[in-house]
Design an enzyme around this catalytic site. Structure first.
Site, PDB file in Angstrom:
ATOM      1  N   GLY A  52      96.181 -49.140  -2.673  1.00 13.84           N
ATOM      2  CA  GLY A  52      94.734 -49.330  -2.705  1.00 13.84           C
ATOM      3  C   GLY A  52      94.383 -50.594  -1.916  1.00 13.84           C
ATOM      4  O   GLY A  52      94.348 -50.555  -0.706  1.00 13.84           O
ATOM      5  N   SER A 119     101.970 -49.323   1.054  1.00 12.26           N
ATOM      6  CA  SER A 119     100.604 -49.532   1.509  1.00 12.26           C
ATOM      7  C   SER A 119     100.130 -50.911   1.002  1.00 12.26           C
ATOM      8  O   SER A 119     100.804 -51.909   1.251  1.00 12.26           O
ATOM      9  CB  SER A 119      99.722 -48.373   1.019  1.00 12.26           C
ATOM     10  OG  SER A 119      98.495 -48.356   1.666  1.00 12.26           O
ATOM     11  N   TRP A 120      99.016 -50.998   0.270  1.00 21.11           N
ATOM     12  CA  TRP A 120      98.648 -52.282  -0.343  1.00 21.11           C
ATOM     13  C   TRP A 120      99.774 -52.793  -1.239  1.00 21.11           C
ATOM     14  O   TRP A 120      99.985 -54.001  -1.358  1.00 21.11           O
ATOM     15  CB  TRP A 120      97.346 -52.159  -1.142  1.00 21.11           C
ATOM     16  CG  TRP A 120      97.224 -53.238  -2.189  1.00 21.11           C
ATOM     17  CD1 TRP A 120      97.433 -53.105  -3.531  1.00 21.11           C
ATOM     18  CD2 TRP A 120      96.931 -54.625  -1.962  1.00 21.11           C
ATOM     19  NE1 TRP A 120      97.280 -54.320  -4.162  1.00 21.11           N
ATOM     20  CE2 TRP A 120      96.971 -55.273  -3.224  1.00 21.11           C
ATOM     21  CE3 TRP A 120      96.647 -55.376  -0.826  1.00 21.11           C
ATOM     22  CZ2 TRP A 120      96.731 -56.630  -3.374  1.00 21.11           C
ATOM     23  CZ3 TRP A 120      96.402 -56.733  -0.968  1.00 21.11           C
ATOM     24  CH2 TRP A 120      96.445 -57.345  -2.227  1.00 21.11           C
ATOM     25  N   ASP A 275     101.685 -42.564  10.648  1.00 21.54           N
ATOM     26  CA  ASP A 275     100.829 -43.152   9.617  1.00 21.54           C
ATOM     27  C   ASP A 275      99.543 -43.633  10.288  1.00 21.54           C
ATOM     28  O   ASP A 275      99.571 -44.541  11.116  1.00 21.54           O
ATOM     29  CB  ASP A 275     101.579 -44.324   8.958  1.00 21.54           C
ATOM     30  CG  ASP A 275     100.854 -44.901   7.763  1.00 21.54           C
ATOM     31  OD1 ASP A 275      99.619 -44.788   7.692  1.00 21.54           O
ATOM     32  OD2 ASP A 275     101.537 -45.491   6.894  1.00 21.54           O
ATOM     33  N   HIS A 303     101.221 -41.286   6.155  1.00 22.54           N
ATOM     34  CA  HIS A 303     101.146 -42.462   5.303  1.00 22.54           C
ATOM     35  C   HIS A 303     101.663 -42.261   3.877  1.00 22.54           C
ATOM     36  O   HIS A 303     102.307 -43.148   3.312  1.00 22.54           O
ATOM     37  CB  HIS A 303      99.684 -42.930   5.236  1.00 22.54           C
ATOM     38  CG  HIS A 303      99.455 -44.135   4.369  1.00 22.54           C
ATOM     39  ND1 HIS A 303      99.949 -45.384   4.689  1.00 22.54           N
ATOM     40  CD2 HIS A 303      98.785 -44.291   3.184  1.00 22.54           C
ATOM     41  CE1 HIS A 303      99.597 -46.249   3.747  1.00 22.54           C
ATOM     42  NE2 HIS A 303      98.893 -45.615   2.821  1.00 22.54           N
TER      43      HIS A 303
END
Length: 328
Positions: A52, A119-120, A275, A303
């Site tokens: 996120g 990701s985050w 991605d 991704h």
């Protein structure tokens, strides 16, 4: 890690499991975070840092780890998932989350643990390990995101639109033409509107843009999550809040500038070649700054960790860490 050994390890997700314990930890006067443990209560601890920010965890996240070897800890970051207050932006910064991770580690009486984030979650894993390198036994990172301006501009200011012009139109057209010079700022205004319906609408559109671009091949079930008001409000509000504030990092290259603090930590990087959310340039920049970390580029993936080829490499990375830990 020798990439030759990658061929010999397990690559299939482990079967679904249920937590053996869970709870809520009060991390401030305002925030309480949900946590859970599954796998082996006496196993090697690993903490899963979700993406996120604002996405929360899901049961599938447990399946990247051997439940006989690992003590698997999942938690929902401030404002996300089952944590409360929902979608709250007050006292919600990277540095607050790093303190929460430490509070959770101490609460669960864990001396040190492996850290897994995509990701985050990769951003947070890097920031946490650079702050507390002595508490980290190894890192598995996916879909590298260093929260630099060029990464945000690529995804939110028209770069990714070159590949997904159809998905981009809905994201773009929600914002009046005179505000389209900065979409992150324009969405910030609407995600913090006094009108809750405006917040919900902006949140759905922001979230759906990301979900529609997260897979190499479209995943309709995944995209439908954007229609969920509860999920999308936390996802969009918290993401946007962090991006407006550039991750609360003091400088643009903060994470790359501090690699020396974690250079000694055994690390695997898994990056989808296609991605679109977190393009490979960031994984490549991290690889150039940190050649000691193993970089695995997945040739047939975008991704999402839920893409079969990415999931396989994440399991394999954990297996290699497991075998290294077993060997003493």
């Amino acid at each position: 890690m020798a990439s030759s050994s990658a061929e010999e390890v397990k690559r299939e997700l482990y079967p679904p499991i249920e937590p053996y314990s869970s709870g809520f930890l009060k991390v401030s006067d305002l925030h309480t975070v949900y946590w859970e443990q599954s796998g082996n209560p006496s196993g090697h601890p690993v903490v899963f840092l979700h993406g996120g920010p604002g996405a929360g965890t899901s049961p599938n996240n447990r399946r990247f780890f051997d439940p006989e070897f690992y003590r698997i800890i999942l938690f929902d970051q401030r404002g996300a998932g089952k944590s409360t207050p929902h979608a709250c932006l007050d006292e919600n910064t990277t540095w607050d989350l790093i303190k929460d991770i430490e509070k959770l580690r101490e609460h669960l009486d864990i001396p040190k643990w492996q850290v897994f984030g995509g990701s985050w979650g990769s951003t947070l894993a890097l920031a946490y390990s650079q702050t507390h390198p002595d508490k980290v036994t190894g890192l598995v990172l996916r879909g590298i995101f260093l929260l630099r301006k060029k990464e945000l501009d690529w995804f939110y200011e028209g770069g990714a639109a070159a590949i997904f012009p159809d998905a981009w139109e809905s994201f773009r057209d929600f914002i009046p033409e005179n505000e389209r010079d900065n979409f992150i700022s324009a969405y910030d205004k609407r995600l913090n509107s006094d009108d809750l319906q405006t917040q919900y609408m902006a949140a759905k559109i922001w979230t759906t843009w990301e979900l529609r671009t997260a897979h190499l091949l479209p995943n309709e079930e995944h995209i439908k999550k954007g229609e969920d008001d509860i999920f999308s409000l936390a996802f969009a509000r918290i993401e946007n809040h962090y991006f407006v504030n550039r991750g609360f990092f003091p400088t643009e290259s903060f994470l790359l500038d501090n690699i020396n603090k974690i250079r000694h930590i055994r690390t695997s990087i898994v990056q989808g070649r296609y991605d679109v959310c977190c393009p490979m340039m960031s994984a490549w920049d991290l690889h150039k700054a940190w050649p000691e970390a193993e970089l695995k580029v997945v040739p047939n993936a975008g991704h999402s960790a839920n893409e079969p080829a990415v999931g396989a490499e994440l399991v394999a990375a954990n297996e290699m860490h497991k075998n290294f830990l077993k060997s003493g």
